[in-house]
Design an enzyme around this catalytic site. Sequence first.
Site, mmCIF file in Angstrom:
data_model
loop_
_atom_site.group_PDB
_atom_site.id
_atom_site.type_symbol
_atom_site.label_atom_id
_atom_site.label_comp_id
_atom_site.label_asym_id
_atom_site.label_seq_id
_atom_site.Cartn_x
_atom_site.Cartn_y
_atom_site.Cartn_z
ATOM 1 N N HIS A 26 53.273 24.612 47.135
ATOM 2 C CA HIS A 26 52.535 24.600 45.869
ATOM 3 C C HIS A 26 53.511 24.595 44.691
ATOM 4 C CE1 HIS A 26 49.347 26.843 48.371
ATOM 5 N NE2 HIS A 26 48.890 25.613 48.189
ATOM 6 N N LYS A 50 35.911 29.750 51.829
ATOM 7 C CA LYS A 50 36.888 30.481 52.645
ATOM 8 C C LYS A 50 36.597 31.976 52.464
ATOM 9 C CE LYS A 50 40.439 26.987 51.878
ATOM 10 N NZ LYS A 50 41.760 26.713 51.309
ATOM 11 N N ARG A 100 49.594 16.638 51.948
ATOM 12 C CA ARG A 100 50.590 16.712 53.015
ATOM 13 C C ARG A 100 50.426 15.634 54.067
ATOM 14 N NH1 ARG A 100 48.816 22.706 54.040
ATOM 15 N NH2 ARG A 100 47.022 21.398 54.264
ATOM 16 N N SER A 137 49.053 27.499 53.567
ATOM 17 C CA SER A 137 48.676 28.897 53.336
ATOM 18 C C SER A 137 48.104 29.557 54.580
ATOM 19 C CB SER A 137 47.667 28.992 52.187
ATOM 20 O OG SER A 137 48.270 28.622 50.976
#
Length: 171
Positions: A26, A50, A100, A137
């Site tokens: 990040h 989440k 990514r 993460s």
Amino acid sequence: MNNSISSAGKKIALFQGSFDPFTRGHQSIVNRALTIFDEVVVAVVHNSAKPGGFFPVDMRLKIAADAFRNQPRVKVVASDGLTIDVAKRVGACCLLRGVRSVQDFEYEMPIAEVNRQFSGIETMLIYTLPQLSHINSTVVREWLKHGKDMTHYLPEGLSVELLKEIHAYKP
């Protein structure tokens, strides 16, 4: 891209996410965006998709803020609600997303299109540097839960005190 300029005359990008936790990947995205934008606002949000989260929002804010404590062109804020609403509030002309993989691209593309249709604000995708593409993460969180040293995956330059607090944290 929506070329609107905020009232302060700055090109501002919004980088919003749950950032649980904010990682070196990040940090890289924000640093690279600073070569394009005058300011980047990192908005840490509680993501209802989440549930729970590992770190509370205040700890996530603390990590991101500490990573950029010497960079006045980065603002770290707490947020909730739709990304486009937050973007309008902070005067952002662009939404920033890190990618990514092809899977990330396929996830981000329809969201970017809906955001553009509803707000006129474009999304800029910045590809993760290859040496950071394995960092996410979820993995960092899982290893932290098991007491592993994740210093090399967390943002560079975090204070020693904060690194100790992160590694000692138990939800």
